[in-house]
Design a protein around this motif. Structure first.
Motif, short mmCIF file in Angstrom:
data_model
loop_
_atom_site.label_atom_id
_atom_site.label_comp_id
_atom_site.label_asym_id
_atom_site.label_seq_id
_atom_site.Cartn_x
_atom_site.Cartn_y
_atom_site.Cartn_z
N THR A 1 -13.57 5.09 7.91
CA THR A 1 -14.37 4.73 6.75
C THR A 1 -14.05 3.31 6.30
O THR A 1 -13.03 2.75 6.70
N PRO A 2 -14.89 2.74 5.45
CA PRO A 2 -14.46 1.51 4.78
C PRO A 2 -13.22 1.79 3.95
O PRO A 2 -12.96 2.93 3.55
N ALA A 3 -12.43 0.77 3.70
CA ALA A 3 -11.25 0.92 2.85
C ALA A 3 -11.68 1.44 1.48
O ALA A 3 -12.74 1.07 0.96
N LEU A 4 -10.85 2.28 0.89
CA LEU A 4 -11.21 2.95 -0.35
C LEU A 4 -10.98 2.06 -1.58
O LEU A 4 -10.18 1.12 -1.56
N PHE A 5 -11.67 2.44 -2.65
CA PHE A 5 -11.53 1.81 -3.96
C PHE A 5 -10.52 2.61 -4.77
O PHE A 5 -10.63 3.83 -4.90
N ALA A 6 -9.50 1.93 -5.32
CA ALA A 6 -8.41 2.61 -6.01
C ALA A 6 -8.70 2.90 -7.47
O ALA A 6 -7.84 3.41 -8.19
N GLY A 7 -9.91 2.58 -7.93
CA GLY A 7 -10.25 2.80 -9.32
C GLY A 7 -9.84 1.62 -10.18
O GLY A 7 -9.48 0.56 -9.69
N ALA A 8 -9.89 1.82 -11.48
CA ALA A 8 -9.44 0.80 -12.43
C ALA A 8 -7.94 0.95 -12.62
O ALA A 8 -7.47 1.97 -13.12
N THR A 9 -7.18 -0.04 -12.19
CA THR A 9 -5.72 0.05 -12.20
C THR A 9 -5.09 -1.27 -12.63
O THR A 9 -5.76 -2.30 -12.75
N ALA A 10 -3.77 -1.21 -12.83
CA ALA A 10 -2.97 -2.42 -13.06
C ALA A 10 -2.14 -2.73 -11.82
O ALA A 10 -1.08 -3.36 -11.92
N THR A 11 -2.61 -2.34 -10.66
CA THR A 11 -1.90 -2.60 -9.41
C THR A 11 -1.74 -4.10 -9.19
O THR A 11 -2.72 -4.85 -9.21
N GLY A 12 -0.51 -4.54 -8.99
CA GLY A 12 -0.23 -5.96 -8.88
C GLY A 12 0.12 -6.59 -10.21
O GLY A 12 0.50 -7.76 -10.27
N LEU A 13 0.01 -5.80 -11.29
CA LEU A 13 0.37 -6.28 -12.63
C LEU A 13 1.58 -5.57 -13.18
O LEU A 13 2.12 -5.97 -14.22
N VAL A 14 2.04 -4.52 -12.52
CA VAL A 14 3.13 -3.71 -13.06
C VAL A 14 3.99 -3.16 -11.93
O VAL A 14 3.49 -2.83 -10.85
N GLU A 15 5.28 -3.10 -12.18
CA GLU A 15 6.19 -2.38 -11.30
C GLU A 15 6.60 -1.07 -11.98
O GLU A 15 6.36 0.01 -11.47
N VAL A 16 7.23 -1.19 -13.15
CA VAL A 16 7.65 -0.04 -13.95
C VAL A 16 7.13 -0.26 -15.36
O VAL A 16 7.47 -1.25 -16.00
N ASN A 17 6.32 0.67 -15.86
CA ASN A 17 5.70 0.47 -17.17
C ASN A 17 6.72 0.28 -18.29
O ASN A 17 6.48 -0.47 -19.24
#
Length: 408
Positions: free
Chosen positions: A70-86
């Protein structure tokens, strides 16, 4: 530590200029539809050919062995790349705290803090996710800030699509504007009045904020976080009044307004696992929400609502299918639809398009399936992550010995 850091290199690693994936059951999510037993030739970063008789010799050959691609999936609305540990403040950059400046911070752009070297990016990518909607959250008013689509291909500037403004009009966010969700709309009407230079009791926007908002109203996308049917109804009327390109995220009671959302051409980003009334904004939650929206003609997208558990998007889409949404529509909703909604590039697996694709061990909507190979920007991605490197480092190799005996 040095060995661990080496293992954390998260940029896709290619050892060849061309890749040939053979014997694939290709869900192109484009005009080609689903093709069985085909090969996909990738040269540079694009799909050069798709067919059953490709004779080109490639530097890397991957036998899909009849697996779904399949095409690569969409991870939704996230802070990926903006957070390590909240909980660790210096590692979380997805929101802007209250400031002494009383203007609405339309200019706050989380893309300026994005890091592709975040361990969360690598973990999300090996699960088969190639891009996300980089989301601003929090803030001192209803408006959280700006973001856009971002690819997980290892680039620092891997953004594409339209500018997106994130606005929370739910009950929990009402405390930011005086305690009533009605104040959200007073604030939003105020900033639109500012934009049109009409007289008002106060200035809601700085001059740069006005310029940003002016561009957003013309070319951007407004993402409204809303779950309650009454709030969604207000989003529809507000978007119609100001001619905004809007998307609902959350949408737990969106099924109650499915026809109105379809008529207004407002897509809805849902969590397919929402099924219980966890708060008073979500009393109408139901597992067939996505199916009902789809049947009404609403463009459906999926999100998990969790940056560190973006993989739940697949499970949510699977639950939507189990409750009436067509399988192919669910795959489209988490592959190509989000990019189309947010003004991104075409992500269908077609000749000439960038090669972002995933080979699966089984049906991608089954929780027991997993990504066996991830190809982003035409490059075969390393499946090593911080977690896998830690596992290698601390997993005992000698029978009967605990982790304390392993020192390397």
């Amino acid at each position: 530590m040095k060995r661990l850091l080496i293992g954390l290199l998260i940029a896709p690693s290619a050892f060849a200029d061309s890749v040939l994936v053979t014997n694939a059951n290709l869900m192109s999510m484009g005009p080609l539809g689903t093709q069985h037993g085909v090969s996909v030739l990738i040269e540079d970063d694009v799909i050069a050919d798709i067919g059953t008789n490709i004779t080109t010799v490639a530097d890397t050959v991957i036998d899909a062995n009849g697996a779904i691609v399949t095409p690569a999936l969409f991870a939704g609305a996230t802070a990926t790349g903006l957070v390590e540990v909240n909980a660790v403040r210096e590692s979380a950059d997805g929101s802007m705290s209250d400031t002494k400046d009383n203007t609405v911070q339309v200019g706050f752009d989380v893309r300026d803090a994005y890091s592709p070297m975040s361990s969360v990016v690598g973990v999300t990518r090996v699960e088969g996710f190639g891009y996300s909607l980089l989301m601003a959250s929090g803030g001192q008013y209803s408006v959280a800030g700006r973001g856009s689509l971002v690819d997980f291909d290892g680039g620092f500037e891997s953004f594409n699509g339209s500018d997106v403004l994130f606005v929370d009009v739910g009950g929990y966010a009402a405390d930011k504007v005086g305690g009533s969700r009605a104040a959200h709309w007073m604030l939003l009407d105020g900033i639109m009045a500012d934009l049109k230079r009409r007289s008002s009791e106060r200035e809601y926007l700085s001059q740069s904020g006005k310029e940003h908002l002016k561009d957003l109203t013309k070319n951007g996308v407004f993402v409204f976080s809303a779950n309650r049917a009454a709030d969604i109804r207000k989003v529809i009327s507000f978007s119609n009044e100001y001619r905004l390109n809007s998307v609902i995220t959350g949408g737990r009671e969106a099924w109650l307004l499915a026809d109105e959302l379809a008529a207004a051409d407002i897509p809805v980003m849902v969590n397919g696992l929402d099924n219980l009334p966890s708060n008073f904004d979500a009393l109408g939650s139901r597992l067939d929400n996505a199916a009902l929206l789809h049947d009404a003609g609403v463009q459906v997208l999926f999100t998990s609502g969790e940056t560190h558990n973006a993989r739940k998007v697949r499970q949510g889409a699977g639950a939507a299918v189990a409750h009436g949404m067509p399988h192919e529509a669910a795959v489209e909703a988490m592959t190509t639809t989000p990019s189309r909604v947010f003004g991104g590039r075409v992500r269908a697996l077609e000749v000439g398009n960038r090669a972002d694709m995933v080979i699966w061990s089984g049906d991608p909507l089954e929780v027991t399936s997993y990504a066996t190979s991830v190809i982003l920007k035409g490059e075969v991605t390393s499946m090593a992550t911080r977690q896998s490197k830690l596992l290698e480092r601390y997993l005992p190799e000698d029978a009967g010995l605990g982790r304390a005996y392993i020192n390397r």
